[in-house]
Design an enzyme around this catalytic site. Structure first.
Site, short mmCIF file in Angstrom:
data_model
loop_
_atom_site.label_atom_id
_atom_site.label_comp_id
_atom_site.label_asym_id
_atom_site.label_seq_id
_atom_site.Cartn_x
_atom_site.Cartn_y
_atom_site.Cartn_z
N SER A 246 -8.61 5.32 1.24
CA SER A 246 -7.58 4.28 1.22
C SER A 246 -6.96 3.96 2.58
O SER A 246 -6.19 3.00 2.68
CB SER A 246 -6.46 4.67 0.26
OG SER A 246 -6.84 4.41 -1.06
N SER B 232 -6.59 1.46 -0.74
CA SER B 232 -5.36 0.96 -1.31
C SER B 232 -4.29 0.61 -0.28
O SER B 232 -3.34 -0.08 -0.62
CB SER B 232 -4.78 1.98 -2.29
OG SER B 232 -4.37 3.15 -1.59
N LYS C 92 3.56 2.35 4.24
CA LYS C 92 3.01 2.10 2.91
C LYS C 92 4.06 2.43 1.85
O LYS C 92 4.77 3.43 1.97
CB LYS C 92 1.77 2.97 2.70
CG LYS C 92 1.02 2.69 1.40
CD LYS C 92 -0.21 3.59 1.26
CE LYS C 92 -1.07 3.21 0.06
NZ LYS C 92 -2.27 4.07 -0.07
#
Lengths: 478, 97
Positions: free
Chosen positions: A177, A153, A78
């Protein structure tokens, strides 16, 4: 058979044995990433570095060295995690093109385990979002239906795994997330206990909540990544010194006699009927495997969204103060402008609408006259939410709930309504507020073929128990 | 609670954001709705809660007090938008009048 269809342990074993080369795996993964570029899952692909690293691994093996637990396993990172050989943007214009001068500990640990770090994944800006539509670099699409969101997210990380571009990925979970995009893409995603995994090099959003965790296609594969990244880090004083148990071995244990708590508070209005059916069916399969299902009450669950959006925005308003155009990232400066104007114009040009909204909300709940009614009261309600978990875990070993109230919703559906977007996290927020361990695993598909996730929650540092139950669910799947 | 235009502008000053006029109506509406929603917390009986909760280690662990190498200055400055004489450069801000 493509090496990308293997479980992580099996692929690593073959690379260690030399029956598959890391270079061949790297090429497959890079090709899959290129083929699925339209999903917008990656913000940066480290093509050259990955191929070089893969050849170096193969050369080390040829010299007789034993490769690590993730030998030749492609893993996506990420873009909230700092990396040396790729930019780190956190999905924001304010960090576009930024190169970190240091590397996140979890990234170093994956590298030390001989994983292939193929690239950085798209995400909601500063991890603020539940649909990935808040990225400054465009939304990620759900591979099961490209007109729908993948969750957020950590949407890019979830999609990298779900679409077979990599075998694993790292995400970060502040209020859901990792778990929510895992549920919406049909992958396994673990939010470890607060303190289980180092956050050194994770761009901070809400420091009392943020945790780094893995995505994978199956539970034992996620367990292997977790085992590599977990454990104390002298650079993160919130990381625990507790020993890291054998998480993969935990995946082999059966669930006979384990008590599974089911809180009706998580099955109320707003929960999609098809999602509820799949979640209840998965719980029934655990019962058929010998677990005892126990109804429990978690009465403060309904305050999770409000508590979270007060505390997380308060912490974010402070954490994001560092983005000021002075030391790194974007700077908006006009001739003759003073320092204050430089701060204001840099932040206004660099942050997107959701980030601004949350900074303003966090500033509001911390400001004179409102602090006690909002921030301090939310801290007290957080204590009650924690107490719900303590009481529940006095009666049961794990808690089973839906991960998300609905399957993936259409792109654009909730963009104009931040409150509707916040409610997407209603079932994942309480475990974050309590700091306990939680994960999501796929338990079925809706009639429109969209994945449904089951959330399992265990006490802090009981990841082994969580993984035992999750692996049993996976084995019992129809 | 209505979060007014003036309140939004006050928050923006505190948060060091300069908002464009066309951003204000939506922010007023969104913040008003969100503040109304989170105000439900005021109705929760928290009389039994004595302290703010804590997560993570109960005490911050101490490391040994030894000198260690940190980030080299060149690396720390490498991403700075403007550097002068080995330091981060910003516009003048000391008012000596």
């Amino acid at each position: 058979m493509s090496p990308l269809s293997l479980p992580i342990a099996e692929l690593a074993r073959r690379v260690q044995a030399g029956s598959v080369t890391a270079e061949a795996v790297a090429r497959e993964s890079l090709k899959a990433i290129a083929d699925r570029r339209g999903l917008n899952a990656f913000l940066h692909v480290s093509e050259h570095a990955t191929l070089e690293h893969a050849s170096a691994l193969d050369a080390r093996r040829a010299r007789g060295e034993t490769l690590g637990a993730l030998a030749g396993v492609p893993i996506a990172i990420k873009d909230a995690l700092c990396t040396l050989d790729a930019p780190t943007t956190c999905g924001s214009k304010i960090l576009a093109g930024w190169r970190s001068p240091y590397e996140a500990t979890v990234v170093s640990r994956l590298r030390a385990a001989d994983a292939l770090l193929v690239g950085k994944t798209n995400m909601d800006e500063f991890a603020m979002g539940s649909s990935n539509e808040n990225s400054a670099f465009g939304p990620v699409k759900n591979p099961w239906d490209e007109t729908r969101i993948p969750g957020g997210s950590s949407g890019g990380s979830a999609v990298a795994v779900a679409a077979g571009m990599t075998l694993g990925a790292l995400g970060s979970d502040t209020g859901g997330s990792i778990r929510q995009p895992a549920a919406l893409t049909g992958t396994v995603g673990i939010k470890p206990s607060y303190g289980r995994v180092s956050r050194y090099g994770l761009v901070a959003f809400a420091s009392s909540l943020d945790q780094v965790g893995p995505f994978a296609r199956d539970v034992p594969s996620a367990a292997r990544i977790l085992a590599v990244i977990a454990g104390h880090d002298p650079r993160d004083s919130t990381s625990s010194a507790a020993a890291v148990p054998d998480y993969e071995a935990a995946c082999q244990r059966d669930v006979r006699g384990l008590r599974v708590g089911v809180p009706e508070d998580y099955f109320g209005p707003g929960l999609d009927a098809e999602v509820a059916d799949h979640v209840r069916a998965a719980i029934a399969r655990l019962e058929a495997d010998g677990a005892c299902v126990v109804p429990i009450a978690m009465p403060h669950t309904r305050h999770g969204v409000a508590t979270y959006y007060v505390l997380a925005t308060a912490e974010a308003s402070s954490n994001l103060a560092r983005f000021d155009g002075v030391r790194f990232g974007l700077r908006e400066e006009r001739p003759g402008s003073d320092l204050g104007t430089l701060y204001d114009s840099t932040r206004s040009a660099g942050f997107g609408p959701e980030v601004k909204r949350r900074i303003l909300l966090g500033t509001f709940v911390l400001s004179a006259g409102y602090y006690d009614a909002y921030y301090a009261q939310a801290q007290r309600v957080r204590a009650l939410i924690r107490r719900d978990f303590e009481r529940a875990f006095a009666q049961v070993d794990v808690i089973a709930t839906p991960t998300s109230p609905t399957a993936a919703f259409p792109l654009g559906e909730r963009v104009a309504d931040p409150l509707a977007m916040y409610l997407a996290d209603v079932y994942t927020l309480p475990a974050s507020l309590a700091g306990v361990a939680a994960l999501s695993l796929p338990v079925g598909r809706t009639r429109s073929r969209l994945p449904v996730g089951l959330q399992l929650i265990a006490p802090a540092f009981a990841e082994e128990r969580l993984l035992s139950v999750a692996a049993a669910c996976e084995r019992a799947a129809p | 609670m209505k979060v007014t235009r003036d309140e939004v502008l006050r928050l923006a000053r505190l948060a060091r954001l300069s908002l464009a006029d066309d951003e204000l109506p939506k922010l007023e509406a969104d913040l008003s709705r969100i503040v109304d929603y989170v105000a439900e917390l005021g109705k929760v009986d928290t009389s039994e809660v004595s302290d703010a909760p804590r997560v993570g280690p109960t005490a911050a662990p101490l490391r040994d007090d030894e000198v260690r190498v940190g980030l080299p200055r060149a690396a720390a400055l490498a991403a700075a938008p403007r550097v002068v004489d080995g330091a981060f450069a910003v516009p003048e801000f000391v008012d000596e009048s």
